[in-house]
Design an enzyme around this catalytic site. Structure first.
Site, mmCIF file in Angstrom:
data_model
loop_
_atom_site.group_PDB
_atom_site.id
_atom_site.type_symbol
_atom_site.label_atom_id
_atom_site.label_comp_id
_atom_site.label_asym_id
_atom_site.label_seq_id
_atom_site.Cartn_x
_atom_site.Cartn_y
_atom_site.Cartn_z
ATOM 1 N N ASP A 4 0.850 -1.186 0.000
ATOM 2 C CA ASP A 4 0.000 0.000 0.000
ATOM 3 C C ASP A 4 0.891 1.243 0.000
ATOM 4 O OD1 ASP A 4 -3.220 0.526 1.036
ATOM 5 O OD2 ASP A 4 -1.796 2.200 1.078
ATOM 6 N N GLY A 22 -15.797 2.325 4.150
ATOM 7 C CA GLY A 22 -14.535 3.040 3.968
ATOM 8 C C GLY A 22 -13.809 2.705 2.686
ATOM 9 N N GLN A 23 -14.506 2.073 1.733
ATOM 10 C CA GLN A 23 -13.850 1.721 0.469
ATOM 11 C C GLN A 23 -13.657 2.968 -0.382
ATOM 12 O OE1 GLN A 23 -15.940 -1.240 -1.858
ATOM 13 N NE2 GLN A 23 -14.243 -1.463 -3.316
ATOM 14 N N HIS A 59 -10.456 -5.438 -3.047
ATOM 15 C CA HIS A 59 -9.091 -5.621 -2.542
ATOM 16 C C HIS A 59 -9.121 -6.052 -1.086
ATOM 17 C CE1 HIS A 59 -10.276 -1.388 -2.161
ATOM 18 N NE2 HIS A 59 -9.571 -1.328 -1.047
ATOM 19 N N LEU A 60 -8.130 -6.846 -0.716
ATOM 20 C CA LEU A 60 -7.922 -7.252 0.670
ATOM 21 C C LEU A 60 -6.716 -6.490 1.203
ATOM 22 C CD1 LEU A 60 -8.229 -11.152 0.319
ATOM 23 C CD2 LEU A 60 -10.045 -9.507 0.870
ATOM 24 N N HIS A 61 -6.867 -5.881 2.369
ATOM 25 C CA HIS A 61 -5.724 -5.294 3.071
ATOM 26 C C HIS A 61 -5.134 -6.396 3.954
ATOM 27 C CE1 HIS A 61 -6.760 -0.909 2.446
ATOM 28 N NE2 HIS A 61 -7.957 -1.435 2.244
HETATM 29 P P1 AMP Z 1 -9.742 1.297 0.569
HETATM 30 O O1 AMP Z 1 -9.787 2.598 1.326
HETATM 31 O O2 AMP Z 1 -10.098 0.095 1.390
HETATM 32 O O3 AMP Z 1 -10.496 1.391 -0.745
HETATM 33 O O4 AMP Z 1 -8.211 1.064 0.228
HETATM 34 C C1 AMP Z 1 -7.567 1.640 -0.854
HETATM 35 C C2 AMP Z 1 -6.114 1.618 -0.533
HETATM 36 O O5 AMP Z 1 -5.409 1.816 -1.725
HETATM 37 C C3 AMP Z 1 -5.660 2.698 0.453
HETATM 38 O O6 AMP Z 1 -5.079 2.082 1.583
HETATM 39 C C4 AMP Z 1 -4.636 3.493 -0.361
HETATM 40 O O7 AMP Z 1 -3.548 3.930 0.413
HETATM 41 C C5 AMP Z 1 -4.209 2.489 -1.416
HETATM 42 N N1 AMP Z 1 -3.695 3.037 -2.657
HETATM 43 C C6 AMP Z 1 -4.228 4.027 -3.402
HETATM 44 N N2 AMP Z 1 -3.476 4.243 -4.500
HETATM 45 C C7 AMP Z 1 -2.463 3.350 -4.444
HETATM 46 C C8 AMP Z 1 -1.336 3.078 -5.282
HETATM 47 N N3 AMP Z 1 -1.120 3.745 -6.430
HETATM 48 N N4 AMP Z 1 -0.487 2.098 -4.912
HETATM 49 C C9 AMP Z 1 -0.689 1.408 -3.765
HETATM 50 N N5 AMP Z 1 -1.722 1.617 -2.942
HETATM 51 C C10 AMP Z 1 -2.586 2.587 -3.262
#
Ligand code: AMP
Length: 113
Positions: free
Chosen positions: A31, A92-93, A99-101
C-alpha cells in the site's frame, strides 16, 4: 464495473506498484500509504467492484485470494496479521476494485480505529 480505477491502471501496467506477489488470478503490492509496518493489498485481476458485488461464479477466485492472502500474511507477519475488505461507502472503500488489506508487523488492537 468501470476498470478505470487506480488498481485497474496498476493491473494494466499504466502506473507502477511495489509488487509482492502475482499469479494468473491476483496481484499483491505494498500500500502506498501504509497504516501498519506491513500493509499489502491483494487484488483480483478480474474486475469486481467489491465484496458487495460477488456472485456465485466468483467463489473460486475469492477462495484463491484468501488462500494467497493467508500464505502472504503468514510469511510477512509470522506473529499474526489482519485481513480487511473495506466495502462500500460506509465500509470506507475508496477504490472500487475489490481488494484485501493484509496488515501486520505490530499488535493490531481491537476495535480498529
Ligand atoms: P480502501 O480505502 O479500502 O479502498 O483502500 C484503498 C487503498 O489503496 C488505500 O489504503 C490506499 O492507500 C491504497 N492506494 C491508493 N493508491 C495506491 C497506489 N497507487 N499504490 C498502492 N496503494 C494505493
Amino acid at each position: 464495473m468501470s476498470t478505470d480505477t487506480i488498481f485497474g491502471k496498476i493491473l494494466r501496467g499504466e502506473i507502477p506498484c511495489n509488487k509482492v506477489y502475482e499469479d494468473d488470478v491476483c496481484l499483491a503490492f505494498h500500500d502506498v500509504a501504509p497504516v501498519a509496518p506491513v500493509h499489502v493489498l491483494m487484488i483480483p485481476k478480474e474486475p469486481v467492484q467489491s465484496l458487495g458485488h460477488i456472485a456465485a461464479g466468483h467463489a473460486t477466485m475469492l477462495g484463491h485470494l484468501l488462500h494467497k492472502a493467508g500464505e502472504l500474511g503468514q510469511q510477512l507477519c509470522p506473529d499474526g496479521f489482519r485481513v480487511v475488505a473495506n466495502t462500500g461507502e460506509d465500509g470506507g472503500q475508496t477504490v472500487n476494485h475489490l481488494h484485501l488489506h493484509i496488515l501486520g508487523g505490530r499488535h493490531m488492537g481491537w476495535p480498529p480505529g
